[in-house]
Design a protein around this motif. Structure first.
Motif, PDB file in Angstrom:
ATOM      1  N   ALA A 169      65.558  53.135  69.628  1.00 33.15           N
ATOM      2  CA  ALA A 169      65.632  54.542  69.222  1.00 33.15           C
ATOM      3  C   ALA A 169      66.146  55.384  70.378  1.00 33.15           C
ATOM      4  O   ALA A 169      65.758  55.176  71.535  1.00 33.15           O
ATOM      5  CB  ALA A 169      64.256  55.039  68.786  1.00 33.15           C
ATOM      6  N   TYR A 170      67.013  56.351  70.048  1.00 33.35           N
ATOM      7  CA  TYR A 170      67.560  57.253  71.058  1.00 33.35           C
ATOM      8  C   TYR A 170      67.515  58.682  70.516  1.00 33.35           C
ATOM      9  O   TYR A 170      68.012  58.943  69.419  1.00 33.35           O
ATOM     10  CB  TYR A 170      68.991  56.876  71.419  1.00 33.35           C
ATOM     11  N   PRO A 171      66.941  59.610  71.268  1.00 34.26           N
ATOM     12  CA  PRO A 171      66.839  61.001  70.786  1.00 34.26           C
ATOM     13  C   PRO A 171      68.215  61.630  70.579  1.00 34.26           C
ATOM     14  O   PRO A 171      69.167  61.349  71.314  1.00 34.26           O
ATOM     15  CB  PRO A 171      66.080  61.711  71.912  1.00 34.26           C
ATOM     16  N   THR A 172      68.313  62.484  69.554  1.00 33.61           N
ATOM     17  CA  THR A 172      69.476  63.342  69.384  1.00 33.61           C
ATOM     18  C   THR A 172      69.016  64.793  69.443  1.00 33.61           C
ATOM     19  O   THR A 172      67.818  65.080  69.355  1.00 33.61           O
ATOM     20  CB  THR A 172      70.200  63.101  68.046  1.00 33.61           C
TER      21      THR A 172
ATOM     22  N   ASP B 154      57.292  71.870  71.278  1.00 32.67           N
ATOM     23  CA  ASP B 154      56.899  72.565  72.504  1.00 32.67           C
ATOM     24  C   ASP B 154      56.442  71.590  73.579  1.00 32.67           C
ATOM     25  O   ASP B 154      56.603  71.852  74.774  1.00 32.67           O
ATOM     26  CB  ASP B 154      55.783  73.574  72.213  1.00 32.67           C
ATOM     27  N   ASN B 155      55.878  70.446  73.158  1.00 30.73           N
ATOM     28  CA  ASN B 155      55.419  69.454  74.137  1.00 30.73           C
ATOM     29  C   ASN B 155      56.536  68.507  74.576  1.00 30.73           C
ATOM     30  O   ASN B 155      56.300  67.563  75.334  1.00 30.73           O
ATOM     31  CB  ASN B 155      54.249  68.659  73.583  1.00 30.73           C
ATOM     32  N   GLY B 156      57.759  68.749  74.084  1.00 32.23           N
ATOM     33  CA  GLY B 156      58.907  67.934  74.468  1.00 32.23           C
ATOM     34  C   GLY B 156      59.196  66.768  73.560  1.00 32.23           C
ATOM     35  O   GLY B 156      60.203  66.076  73.733  1.00 32.23           O
ATOM     36  N   ASP B 157      58.344  66.513  72.573  1.00 29.56           N
ATOM     37  CA  ASP B 157      58.567  65.388  71.666  1.00 29.56           C
ATOM     38  C   ASP B 157      59.854  65.576  70.870  1.00 29.56           C
ATOM     39  O   ASP B 157      60.120  66.654  70.331  1.00 29.56           O
ATOM     40  CB  ASP B 157      57.398  65.245  70.696  1.00 29.56           C
ATOM     41  N   CYS B 158      60.636  64.503  70.777  1.00 28.08           N
ATOM     42  CA  CYS B 158      61.885  64.533  70.025  1.00 28.08           C
ATOM     43  C   CYS B 158      61.600  64.496  68.533  1.00 28.08           C
ATOM     44  O   CYS B 158      60.662  63.831  68.083  1.00 28.08           O
ATOM     45  CB  CYS B 158      62.746  63.341  70.431  1.00 28.08           C
ATOM     46  N   ARG B 159      62.432  65.190  67.762  1.00 30.12           N
ATOM     47  CA  ARG B 159      62.248  65.271  66.316  1.00 30.12           C
ATOM     48  C   ARG B 159      63.374  64.605  65.527  1.00 30.12           C
ATOM     49  O   ARG B 159      63.348  64.618  64.294  1.00 30.12           O
ATOM     50  CB  ARG B 159      62.118  66.731  65.897  1.00 30.12           C
TER      51      ARG B 159
ATOM     52  N   ALA C  22      52.279  53.191  60.429  1.00 31.24           N
ATOM     53  CA  ALA C  22      53.168  54.307  60.751  1.00 31.24           C
ATOM     54  C   ALA C  22      53.154  54.593  62.251  1.00 31.24           C
ATOM     55  O   ALA C  22      52.090  54.644  62.881  1.00 31.24           O
ATOM     56  CB  ALA C  22      52.748  55.546  59.976  1.00 31.24           C
ATOM     57  N   ASN C  23      54.342  54.801  62.797  1.00 25.33           N
ATOM     58  CA  ASN C  23      54.510  55.027  64.230  1.00 25.33           C
ATOM     59  C   ASN C  23      55.516  56.136  64.470  1.00 25.33           C
ATOM     60  O   ASN C  23      56.423  56.352  63.659  1.00 25.33           O
ATOM     61  CB  ASN C  23      55.036  53.751  64.917  1.00 25.33           C
ATOM     62  N   LYS C  24      55.383  56.811  65.599  1.00 28.40           N
ATOM     63  CA  LYS C  24      56.364  57.798  66.029  1.00 28.40           C
ATOM     64  C   LYS C  24      57.353  57.105  66.983  1.00 28.40           C
ATOM     65  O   LYS C  24      56.926  56.489  67.962  1.00 28.40           O
ATOM     66  CB  LYS C  24      55.679  58.953  66.748  1.00 28.40           C
ATOM     67  N   PRO C  25      58.662  57.160  66.710  1.00 31.35           N
ATOM     68  CA  PRO C  25      59.617  56.519  67.620  1.00 31.35           C
ATOM     69  C   PRO C  25      59.587  57.155  69.009  1.00 31.35           C
ATOM     70  O   PRO C  25      59.347  58.357  69.153  1.00 31.35           O
ATOM     71  CB  PRO C  25      60.982  56.775  66.951  1.00 31.35           C
TER      72      PRO C  25
END
Length: 235
Positions: free
Chosen positions: A146-149, A156-161, A128-131
């Motif tokens: 992968a591209y954030p939307t 809060d730390n800026g990570d894309c969901r 398992a990995n986080k894109p």
């Protein structure tokens, strides 16, 4: 050219007869790739001829239930088929990409309470990995970017969901939109164009997506993740 099978094209609405939550399978050669894992996707796929045992990678756009509710079922059914047929999977490791790994930890915990502890008879591993933005997966068949939307507010730390995915085969390119806030979210994954854009309609109008596609060198559009506007006005 890869084979694309839509296992579910419904957004997070109440249950509707003969419609299922979002999940798409892409098959190239002897390899299978899942994009989102809506409820019942593995059951539907298996009964419709998808060989779950050659699943190589699973890409989740975001962790809303209508996109991840069938993820446990994929691994459960793979394990069950392996043990019933007394055979291994085609690949020792299945790569999994989930924007919020806490959701995967919850699914892992749930599976650990099922028959035999689940993991005691598992014949494959799950990586398992986080894109993150850019190239996240590559094998001899495909590259996946992968591209954030902006469908979900970042952490809060800026990570894309939430992510869109660009999928490139030797002679075919496509974009799997995931859920997105505005058409500007598709500018990076579509880039200078693609052969196929799979676009959700649960939050957007078809005419707007068609106009965007015409302006950005998109060959064809396949609409999915349908919302109430389309589902209540079907003809």
């Amino acid at each position: 050219m890869p084979k694309i099978k839509v296992l579910g094209s419904l957004s997070g609405m109440e249950p509707i007869l003969n419609h299922h939550h979002t999940s798409v399978v892409i098959r190239e050669g002897e390899s299978t790739y899942f994009f989102d894992a809506g409820e019942n996707c593995s059951r539907l796929g298996h009964l419709d001829g998808v060989n779950l045992l050659n699943t190589r990678a699973i890409f989740i756009s975001h962790t809303h239930y209508d996109h991840i509710g069938g993820l446990a079922g994929i691994f459960w059914n793979m394990r069950k088929i392996c043990n019933v047929k007394e055979c291994p999977t085609d690949y020792e490791t299945v790569k999994l990409y989930v924007p919020e790994l806490e959701a995967w930890e919850g699914i892992k915990t749930m599976l650990s309470y099922t028959e035999g502890g689940f993991y005691s008879r598992l014949r494959f591993s799950i990586d398992a990995n986080k894109p993150t933005e850019g190239l996240i997966y590559e094998d001899e068949n495909v590259k996946v970017y992968a591209y954030p939307t902006n469908h979900l507010e970042p952490r809060d730390n800026g990570d894309c969901r939430a992510f869109s995915y660009r999928i490139e085969f030797a002679d075919f390119s496509m974009v799997y939109s995931g859920d997105f806030k505005s058409l500007d979210d598709l500018l990076l994954p579509v880039g200078e164009g693609c052969d196929l854009l799979m676009s959700e309609t649960g939050h957007h109008k078809v005419d707007d997506v068609c106009k965007f596609a015409a302006e950005h060198s998109v060959g064809e559009i396949l609409f999915y993740h349908h919302g109430r506007e389309i589902m209540t006005n079907r003809k």
